[in-house]
Each structure stands twice: as structure tokens, then as C-alpha cells.
Design a protein around this motif. Sequence first.
Motif, PDB file in Angstrom:
ATOM      1  N   CYS A 516       0.955  -1.245   0.047  1.00 18.26           N
ATOM      2  CA  CYS A 516       0.017  -0.024  -0.067  1.00 18.26           C
ATOM      3  C   CYS A 516       0.838   1.318   0.039  1.00 18.26           C
ATOM      4  O   CYS A 516       2.068   0.955   0.205  1.00 18.26           O
ATOM      5  CB  CYS A 516      -0.925  -0.079   1.262  1.00 18.26           C
ATOM      6  SG  CYS A 516      -0.064   0.172   2.885  1.00 18.26           S
ATOM      7  N   GLU A 518       1.548   4.742   1.846  1.00 21.97           N
ATOM      8  CA  GLU A 518       1.411   5.697   3.123  1.00 21.97           C
ATOM      9  C   GLU A 518       2.330   6.805   3.336  1.00 21.97           C
ATOM     10  O   GLU A 518       3.465   6.657   3.475  1.00 21.97           O
ATOM     11  CB  GLU A 518       1.251   4.793   4.568  1.00 21.97           C
ATOM     12  CG  GLU A 518       0.400   3.811   4.481  1.00 21.97           C
ATOM     13  CD  GLU A 518       0.373   2.987   5.878  1.00 21.97           C
ATOM     14  OE1 GLU A 518       1.128   3.491   6.754  1.00 21.97           O
ATOM     15  OE2 GLU A 518      -0.359   2.049   6.022  1.00 21.97           O
ATOM     16  N   ASN A 519       1.630   8.031   3.214  1.00 24.87           N
ATOM     17  CA  ASN A 519       2.538   9.098   3.283  1.00 24.87           C
ATOM     18  C   ASN A 519       3.672   9.187   2.599  1.00 24.87           C
ATOM     19  O   ASN A 519       4.815   9.418   2.825  1.00 24.87           O
ATOM     20  CB  ASN A 519       2.857   9.383   4.787  1.00 24.87           C
ATOM     21  CG  ASN A 519       1.658   9.726   5.839  1.00 24.87           C
ATOM     22  OD1 ASN A 519       0.758  10.175   5.272  1.00 24.87           O
ATOM     23  ND2 ASN A 519       1.727   8.911   6.709  1.00 24.87           N
TER      24      ASN A 519
END
Length: 611
Positions: A516, A518-519
Motif C-alpha cells: 500500500c 502511506e504518506n
Amino acid sequence: MRFLSKSIQNKLILLLLISTVIPSVISTVVIYFYTTESLKDRVLDENLQLLYQGGTNITNYMENVRQMTLALYNNTFLYNIVEKGLSDYASEMTLYAGLSNLSKMVDETLQVYYFNSINEHSYLYVNSSFIRATTGMNLEDDIIEQEVQKRENYTVEPTHIIDNYNIRQAYTNYSNKYVISAHRQLIHYPSGESMGNLSVDVGISQIYSLCRQLFAAGNEDLYLYDHNGKIIFSSDSSSLSGQTLSSLWKAEIDNAAGPSGTFEFSNNAFKGIVIYQSITLDGSEWTLAKLIPFSELFSDARQLVFIQSLIALACLVVIVIATLWISVHFTNPIRRLAHHINRVRAGHFNEELNIEREDEIGVLADNFANMMQTINEFINREYKLKLINKTAELKVLQSQINPHFLNNVLQTIGSLALKAGVPKVYELLASLAQMMHYNMGTSETVVTLGKEMEYVEDYLNLQSNRFKDKLQFEFHIADSTARLNVPKMIIQPVVENYFKHGFTRPGQGFISISSCIENRFLMISVEDNGIGIPEEQRIRLQEKLDEEQQPDSHGSSSIGLINVVSRLRIYFGSESTLSLIPREPHGLYVLLKISLHQNPGGLDIESDHSR
């Protein structure tokens, strides 16, 4: 001229006198004309930018008002009432709540008027009161309707005194208050028939506040008017809101080609510069016009020129005296050498130093240039050596195939050939061929995550056939990560460690791979239910990974993981990490955190929607 070639001081005296006295005399003569035009251009540019920003703020405010008139279309219950002309108690209460909520969308909303052409009822929301009447105003019978039809069912009425839309029982404490009204004809789609009208009256305080930021009161004038010349705002007390602007300079703005500009204007009433900015709104066209008198425009210029002339004269005297003193202590070549040293300190190692002299500064410059050339060659040699070492590490990892694994796979394939038949053998051979092709290919050092996962899937399919029903695996790869580029073979070494060290516990083995974003980090996790790693050993291995210690050349079990994190940091920077996390009640959770600030593939980073 020999006295000049050997003496820095004599050169500096002559150079400073020529380069300061002559320019100072010339600049004093031309300073008035240049400064006047320069300040004029600067004032015009600043005011054009100011009016543009002011126009943008007004446009944004009026767009909020326009969105209010569309609210009935966005509410299913309200639209059903409008469409069918419902007038029962429940429908009117829903309409009351809708108009109340609509009035709160813009703080300065004073009242909202709605006329339903189906039942010919009028509704007015004002002072938190809801009034229904049959004597209201149908804007289709009003002159405003001409503007509504001409501007695709929506128009903005400029500043005017608020009215009650012919609803006599309406009570308001807004008498004689100026407002701006937005009128929308409610159209039924797809028939195109009119369902009524919606009008929103908003106060003018916000518009006035935005306009007052655009001029200097007492010295400049500002006007805001619509396409019909109706004044919305005026800094001139003799021109009231709602009146028609009749100034002669307006005609020149109307005939101008561009949406903004400046021009000089002169008559008995005004002599100066006119700056204008057009504002295009849905439902109207407005214009901002700013008038700056010549007396105000050039006052600062005249004062500045006078001060500059005095300063220039004083500086001229000081320069002649200071030149003799400065020449004793400073030299131009020293400044040049100091500047070059600063450039080198900032990282510009290849910048050339061109000082061709026969004095001490020339000798110093030659020695410094030779020193920088030596340092630069050393840096290049070390950089190339490090790059070669990193490339060699990558080639070694790509060429690694565990002979024990190949032997087991070949045994499995042979057994299946004897027991299961040709189709199964074909599938295993195909998977093995794809793995070998991917592993042996050295032309690609960076691949997409999707391609890397295809290789891992082939590897796990072969292992699954090896261990039969004792192994289960699953992938959760987010669509937004599949096209991101990663170094080749960063996941398979992690998975392989599971079979080397973790797949010995009784029962069914399980491994899960997920990804995934994230940030601005690509997160890849490999999770298994093996025996895990003893805590003390895990901590030591994690410290090696964090410090990026060089892999042990004697076949340490950590060489694969250290190689993986090393290549991640080569491609993606030091922010990329590999973490070993214990999994309860047993097993290991390996997390690869890859910084996307240095994505070698140059691909767009999309939002994460895991499948």
C-alpha cells in the motif's frame, strides 16, 4: 606601465577611480528621468497585480453565492417539492428547513425568496421566519427575467435597496439596507420547463471590505460596476451604489481589448492613470477601475530623486577619498579568490579559477587551482569505485539461485512426471523457466512491483508443489502500487528466508504479501507463521539492517536481507528501511518501507485502494 603590472595597490587605485567616479557623475545626471519612469512602471505593475487579486477574491465570494442558488437541485426532498409544487404542511416544513440551511451557506445572507410557478405560491425566509404568500413576485414577469434568460437561467443584480418581493406581511429590520441579489430560474430537466424562481439577497459588507483593500483612501479612487454601468462600490461619495456610472474614462475601458490594462486620462475632473480589471462572473460581468492622480503617482518619485541626488553627490566625495585607503587593505584579486573558495565550499568543485597574474595573488591562485584539481580527481575516483562495488553487489544477488532449492524442485517435477502426467510437469517447468529467465536477465535492474510479484508467485507455486497441502500463500497488492518501480529481487529473498529458517514448525505453513502507499512511502509487508527469530538474534540482525553493514562474504544467513536494504537505499535514499517484527503467537512480519521521493520510474503516485 610596468608599475601597474607588478603592483596590486596601483592597479586598484586606478580601477576604483575609473569604475566609481565616472559612473557616479553620469548616474547623477540621468537619475531623475530613469527613476520617474521606473517608479511609474512599478506602481502600475503592483496595482495591476493588486486588482487581479482583488478580482479573484470577489469572484470566489460570488461563486459561493452562486452555489447557494443550486442547493435545491442537490437535495432530493426539496427538488421533489419544487418539481411537484407540493404545498402540504410537511412539504412546507421541509422547504422551510431547506431555505434555512441555504441561508447559512454565506454569512451575509439576509433573505431567501422562492416562487413556485406550479402552485403560484411564494416563500420568503427572513429574520429566521418563514412566510408563505400568494402575492409574491414572479420574476418571469419582471425585467430581471430578461437577464436570467440571456445568461442561461442565472443573473446577479447589482447593489440595490432590499425589498420584500411584494409579500406585504413580511417584517424585516433590514429596511433601506443595500444588498446584491442572485436570481436563478429553476428549470426542470430534461423537459426544460420553468418550475419557479429562487432569489438570494446578500449584504454588501464583504464586497466593500474586499474593495477597501485595493486603494489608498483620500489619495486614490476605486469603482466596481457591472456590465450595465451600475455602481456596486464607489470610493467617491458623489457616486452612490446603484447609480449608473457616467464618467468619460469608462468609455475607454469599454472599448479596450484586453481584460486588464492601464491608460492615461485627462479632463477637467481628473488627470492621471486609470487601471482596470474585468471580473467575469456567472450571471454578470463586473469591472474594477482604480484612478491614481499624476500628483500622487510622481510625488514619491520627485522626493526620491532629490534624496538620491544628494546621496550620490556625497558618495562621490566619499568614494574618491576612500579609494586611496581601501587600496592599501583590499584588492580585487583577493575578493575574486575568496569568492571562488566560497563557491568550492558550496560544492562547485568544477568551477574554473581564471586569474592570470605574475604577483603573489597569481601564485596563490595557481596553487589553489592545482589543489582543487587533485581533490576533484580523488572524489571522482572514490565515487566511481563505490558505484562499481554497488553494481557488483546487485549482479551477485541477481545471479544467486539456491542449488539446494533447484535440486528439490527438479526432484518434485520428476516425481510428478511419474505420478501425475504431462500437464502438471508442463506447468512446473513453465514456472521454473520464467523464474530462471527473470533471475538471469541483467539488462533490467529496476522493475515494476507487479512484475516482481509475478516472479514471487512462480517461486511460491513451485514451493507449494514441493510441500503439497502444507503451504498456503496469498497476495494483497494495491492497484496503485503495481506500476511503481522497485529494485529487482527485493521480495523473493525475504520469502526464501521463510523456507530456509522458518518453515519447520508442524502444521500448515502460511505466507501473506501486501502492499500500500502511506504518506509518500511504498509499504510492502511479508508475513508468515513460521518459528520466527529468537529475540536476541532479531535485535542484532535489525541493527545490522539499520546500519547497512556490508554483508558477510562467508555466506551469512543475513546477506540477502542486508543486500535488499542496501539496494533500496541506493535507489530510494536513506529513508527506506527493512524492519523485522515478531508476529504473535509465532512467525515473523517483515516490513519494507520505500521512500517515493526518489522514484526512479518517474511514475505518478495514486491514492491507495487495496484489492
